[in-house]
Design an enzyme around this catalytic site. Structure first.
Site, PDB file in Angstrom:
ATOM      1  N   ASN A 322       0.832  -1.208   0.000  1.00 51.38           N
ATOM      2  CA  ASN A 322       0.000   0.000   0.000  1.00 51.38           C
ATOM      3  C   ASN A 322       0.866   1.258   0.000  1.00 51.38           C
ATOM      4  O   ASN A 322       0.673   2.187   0.790  1.00 51.38           O
ATOM      5  CB  ASN A 322      -0.940  -0.011   1.204  1.00 51.38           C
ATOM      6  N   HIS A 358      -9.820   3.601   8.376  1.00 51.35           N
ATOM      7  CA  HIS A 358     -10.322   2.279   7.994  1.00 51.35           C
ATOM      8  C   HIS A 358     -11.698   1.986   8.590  1.00 51.35           C
ATOM      9  O   HIS A 358     -12.469   1.228   8.006  1.00 51.35           O
ATOM     10  CB  HIS A 358      -9.339   1.185   8.444  1.00 51.35           C
TER      11      HIS A 358
END
Length: 494
Positions: A322, A358
């Site tokens: 990521n 998240h």
């Protein structure tokens, strides 16, 4: 295959095809959307790339992206439209008050995303409108920072800020096309508006090799997707919540969990590789020239495959996984906290932001807490190894083949096993689920870090105590020497 393609009265061909392959229909739509980036790239390069005016390019990308979003999420596409249009409105109204713009823009997007999580969350990682929206949130927050950086004197900007600052504001159409850019809006990667503008202006067209690089990335994505599906068919998530897993021999349990984590990781990696390949094919990812003077098309790479597969530590995973999101956090969060004058606090704040971004699930917070603790532990171990072990035994160890093999096996085993521990909470999300897996492996991750913390801080205490005793002894000797000298001088005087 035609005999399987029977229309499903409740969902059509896609639902039937997804059921045939044994995957959720949402995942099938996601995969088709990622693959759609390749024909879109081919059409653009063949038909539109040299067409004027530029507004046609913006319209094409805005319609393609919004259409693909609607294909996945239907009416819920309005959430992303609200986010884009609100950003445009805030920038136009508050550009003269940059600090207020940053605060309101940040609070609006994070609040909207967290409300979305609140109303849609379940026990699983759901493929809902919140998935692309979390990508959009970072893009719009970063856009707000870039606009305010464009108002500052250029000499006050860092090197990174100079590369992303926006002096001229885009139109609403341009901002929409930037936000919905195909192969970039669904699962990332993150990129600033300046890259999109450079692409539209044709600054990357003079360089070749993007299609070849993109097709290689596509092949890698298909390979990782196949390995993921095969691996998870043998080690499905549900298996680790069963009593059968807890009864497996301990070492086997550790390696099972580690390999499961690798396969689970490949699910994300395959998506990033597929979308990155499409971005390469359209010529969006130019980075400069490599060491051989050839065009480098890795400007939007979200995963460093070589480092990921050859790395031996959690820090290697962090730096290879990521990548663009980590760079975004580094640029817009970590470095912006420089005024705190404390890297540890800035790093912790950056990880805290990622956890909140998240969602609410405890697994996210545990996963990022583990990342912070494990990376810190690894740095401590490396410090002791390089400053204490190598100076004393470096030559002997370097010439030992047994040590070389044992060193490699130990690090690679650690890399595999600990990845399972770290990713467990991130995948299982709910405390009631990930704590079952932690218990099944006897909480070894916590024990390892606790034992090392005792050793490390005990060793540092020993060094400080030894240094103090040495200083006290030196001071005492110096005092005795001074007293002896003074006595001798007194005798000479008498």
């Amino acid at each position: 295959m035609t005999e399987y393609m029977v229309p499903d009265p409740n969902g059509g061909y896609i639902c039937t095809f997804a059921a045939t392959l044994g995957v959720p229909v949402e995942a099938m739509r996601l995969l088709l959307t990622l693959v759609a980036g390749y024909p879109i790239a081919a059409f653009y390069r063949k038909v539109l790339i040299n067409v004027s005016p530029k507004a046609l390019h913006h319209i094409f990308f805005a319609l393609c992206g919004a259409g693909l979003c609607y294909f996945n999420y239907g009416f819920d596409t309005y959430h992303s439209l609200i986010g884009i249009w609100m950003t445009y409105l805030l920038v136009r109204l508050l550009r003269g008050a940059p600090r207020l713009l940053l605060i309101i823009n940040f609070l609006f997007h994070m609040s909207y995303l967290l409300l979305g999580y609140y109303f849609t969350a379940s026990n699983e990682y759901d493929i809902l409108w919140t998935m692309p929206h979390c990508i959009l949130v970072l893009r719009m927050i970063g856009f707000g920072f870039d606009v305010t950086d464009g108002l500052r004197p250029i000499e006050d900007l860092s090197k990174d800020q100079k590369e992303t600052a926006l002096v001229e504001l885009p139109s609403l159409l341009e901002l929409t096309a930037f936000a919905y850019f195909p192969s970039g809006f669904l699962v990332g990667p993150q990129f600033p508006y300046r890259r999109y503008r450079s692409f539209i202006n044709g600054e990357f067209r003079q360089y070749g090799g993007s299609v070849e690089a993109g097709l290689k990335r596509l092949a890698a994505g298909v390979l990782y997707l196949g390995i993921c599906q095969l691996g998870l068919s043998y080690l499905p998530d549900a298996y680790f919540l069963t009593p059968a897993y807890a009864e497996v021999p301990f070492v086997k349990r550790l390696f099972f969990l580690g390999f499961w984590a690798k396969f689970s990781l490949y699910k994300y990696i395959s998506c990033w590789l597929l979308t990155e390949g499409a971005l390469m094919c359209i010529g969006f990812t130019y980075k400069g020239q490599d060491e051989n003077g050839q065009p480098d098309w890795s400007g939007c790479s979200n995963v460093k495959l070589v480092l990921l597969e050859t790395g031996n530590t959690m820090d290697h995973y962090v730096r290879s996984f990521n990548v663009n999101t980590n760079q975004w956090v580094g640029h817009y969060v970590y470095k912006r906290l420089k005024f705190l004058n404390n890297r540890t606090i800035s790093y912790a704040a950056a990880l805290g932001f990622l956890a909140v971004w998240h969602g609410y699930h405890s697994g996210y917070y545990m996963a990022f807490l583990m990342e912070y603790l494990i990376v810190s532990t690894e740095k401590q171990i490396e410090r002791v190894y390089t400053k204490v072990v190598l100076p004393k035994y470096g030559e002997v160890l370097k010439n030992s083949r047994v040590y070389t093999v044992a060193y490699f096996v130990a690090l690679k085993s650690y890399n595999i096993i600990y990845m399972g521990w770290c990713l467990c909470a991130f995948v299982f999300l709910k405390y009631e689920r990930w704590i079952v897996v932690f218990k099944a492996v006897n909480y070894f991750g916590f024990i390892y870090m606790l034992v090392w913390a005792c050793i490390y801080h005990g060793y540092r205490f020993y060094l400080r105590s030894t240094a103090k005793r040495s200083e006290a002894q030196t001071f005492s000797q110096a005092t005795d020497l001074t007293a002896t000298t003074a006595t001798e001088e007194d005798k000479k005087t008498q």
